[in-house]
Write an enzyme that holds these catalytic residues in place. Structure first.
Site, PDB file in Angstrom:
ATOM      1  N   VAL A  41       0.883  -1.169   0.000  1.00  0.00           N
ATOM      2  CA  VAL A  41       0.000   0.000   0.000  1.00  0.00           C
ATOM      3  C   VAL A  41       0.917   1.214   0.000  1.00  0.00           C
ATOM      4  O   VAL A  41       1.707   1.396   0.925  1.00  0.00           O
ATOM      5  CB  VAL A  41      -0.924   0.024   1.232  1.00  0.00           C
ATOM      6  CG1 VAL A  41      -1.752   1.301   1.244  1.00  0.00           C
ATOM      7  CG2 VAL A  41      -1.819  -1.216   1.268  1.00  0.00           C
ATOM      8  N   HIS A  97       9.937   5.635  -1.248  1.00  0.00           N
ATOM      9  CA  HIS A  97       8.544   6.017  -1.498  1.00  0.00           C
ATOM     10  C   HIS A  97       7.743   5.399  -0.361  1.00  0.00           C
ATOM     11  O   HIS A  97       7.777   4.173  -0.165  1.00  0.00           O
ATOM     12  CB  HIS A  97       8.104   5.443  -2.850  1.00  0.00           C
ATOM     13  CG  HIS A  97       6.784   5.924  -3.340  1.00  0.00           C
ATOM     14  ND1 HIS A  97       6.617   6.350  -4.635  1.00  0.00           N
ATOM     15  CD2 HIS A  97       5.568   6.029  -2.756  1.00  0.00           C
ATOM     16  CE1 HIS A  97       5.354   6.698  -4.825  1.00  0.00           C
ATOM     17  NE2 HIS A  97       4.697   6.514  -3.677  1.00  0.00           N
ATOM     18  N   PHE A  98       7.008   6.210   0.398  1.00  0.00           N
ATOM     19  CA  PHE A  98       6.291   5.695   1.560  1.00  0.00           C
ATOM     20  C   PHE A  98       5.352   4.560   1.169  1.00  0.00           C
ATOM     21  O   PHE A  98       4.561   4.694   0.234  1.00  0.00           O
ATOM     22  CB  PHE A  98       5.479   6.797   2.258  1.00  0.00           C
ATOM     23  CG  PHE A  98       4.741   6.271   3.442  1.00  0.00           C
ATOM     24  CD1 PHE A  98       5.381   6.156   4.659  1.00  0.00           C
ATOM     25  CD2 PHE A  98       3.441   5.831   3.326  1.00  0.00           C
ATOM     26  CE1 PHE A  98       4.726   5.614   5.754  1.00  0.00           C
ATOM     27  CE2 PHE A  98       2.774   5.284   4.410  1.00  0.00           C
ATOM     28  CZ  PHE A  98       3.421   5.182   5.626  1.00  0.00           C
ATOM     29  N   HIS A  99       5.456   3.468   1.928  1.00  0.00           N
ATOM     30  CA  HIS A  99       4.573   2.328   1.680  1.00  0.00           C
ATOM     31  C   HIS A  99       4.485   1.444   2.914  1.00  0.00           C
ATOM     32  O   HIS A  99       5.333   1.499   3.805  1.00  0.00           O
ATOM     33  CB  HIS A  99       5.047   1.501   0.474  1.00  0.00           C
ATOM     34  CG  HIS A  99       6.399   0.885   0.646  1.00  0.00           C
ATOM     35  ND1 HIS A  99       7.574   1.605   0.580  1.00  0.00           N
ATOM     36  CD2 HIS A  99       6.756  -0.400   0.876  1.00  0.00           C
ATOM     37  CE1 HIS A  99       8.600   0.796   0.755  1.00  0.00           C
ATOM     38  NE2 HIS A  99       8.138  -0.425   0.951  1.00  0.00           N
ATOM     39  N   LEU A 100       3.445   0.648   2.936  1.00  0.00           N
ATOM     40  CA  LEU A 100       3.223  -0.367   3.960  1.00  0.00           C
ATOM     41  C   LEU A 100       3.171  -1.722   3.281  1.00  0.00           C
ATOM     42  O   LEU A 100       2.662  -1.844   2.164  1.00  0.00           O
ATOM     43  CB  LEU A 100       1.876  -0.151   4.661  1.00  0.00           C
ATOM     44  CG  LEU A 100       1.630   1.153   5.378  1.00  0.00           C
ATOM     45  CD1 LEU A 100       0.143   1.313   5.666  1.00  0.00           C
ATOM     46  CD2 LEU A 100       2.399   1.182   6.669  1.00  0.00           C
TER      47      LEU A 100
END
Length: 138
Positions: A41, A97-100
């Site tokens: 995500v 890149h921000f992600h989970l």
């Protein structure tokens, strides 16, 4: 900032198996599936770490993560789900890149996280908490 692999997925320059997308987020199958149903995500707009999220974007990402986790649970019936987020190289971040990661888990699946407990005691915990409260007020 050089476009990340995730920005290139958002722009449809790189193919991906997209699970969900909305105004702020995109969710897609991790190409390196740890377990079946492993989903990334990410923010649609490239921001590097959690430190770069504003409140609206942070809320959007976690709403999408919860939605995806419920769908992963329904689709794969894992024994558990780990949601993992990393920042900077020392924190294990490999894509800027921000992600989970929404990772379905099963007993004995080989996924490990070493957590070396320190147990500093309550007075030290109070001192650490005060440092954070002071920084939050600044």
């Amino acid at each position: 900032m050089t476009p990340s692999v995730f920005s290139r997925i958002v722009a449809r320059e790189i193919p991906a198996a997209i699970v969900h997308e909305d105004e702020h987020t995109i969710a897609f199958m991790d190409a390196g599936q740890v377990n079946p149903g492993h989903v990334i995500v990410a923010t649609r707009r490239q921001v590097e770490t959690i430190l770069d999220l504003d409140d609206e974007l942070a809320g959007a990402v976690f709403r999408t993560a919860a939605r995806v986790a419920r769908a992963v649970q329904a689709a794969f019936a894992p024994q558990g789900i780990t949601v993992l987020q990393a920042n900077h190289a020392a924190g294990w971040q490999t894509v800027p890149h921000f992600h989970l990661h929404v990772l379905p888990r099963h007993e004995g699946d080989g996924v490990e996280l070493v957590w070396p407990r320190k147990d500093p005691g309550l007075p030290a915990l109070h001192a650490l908490a005060e440092r954070i409260r002071e920084a939050d007020r600044a």
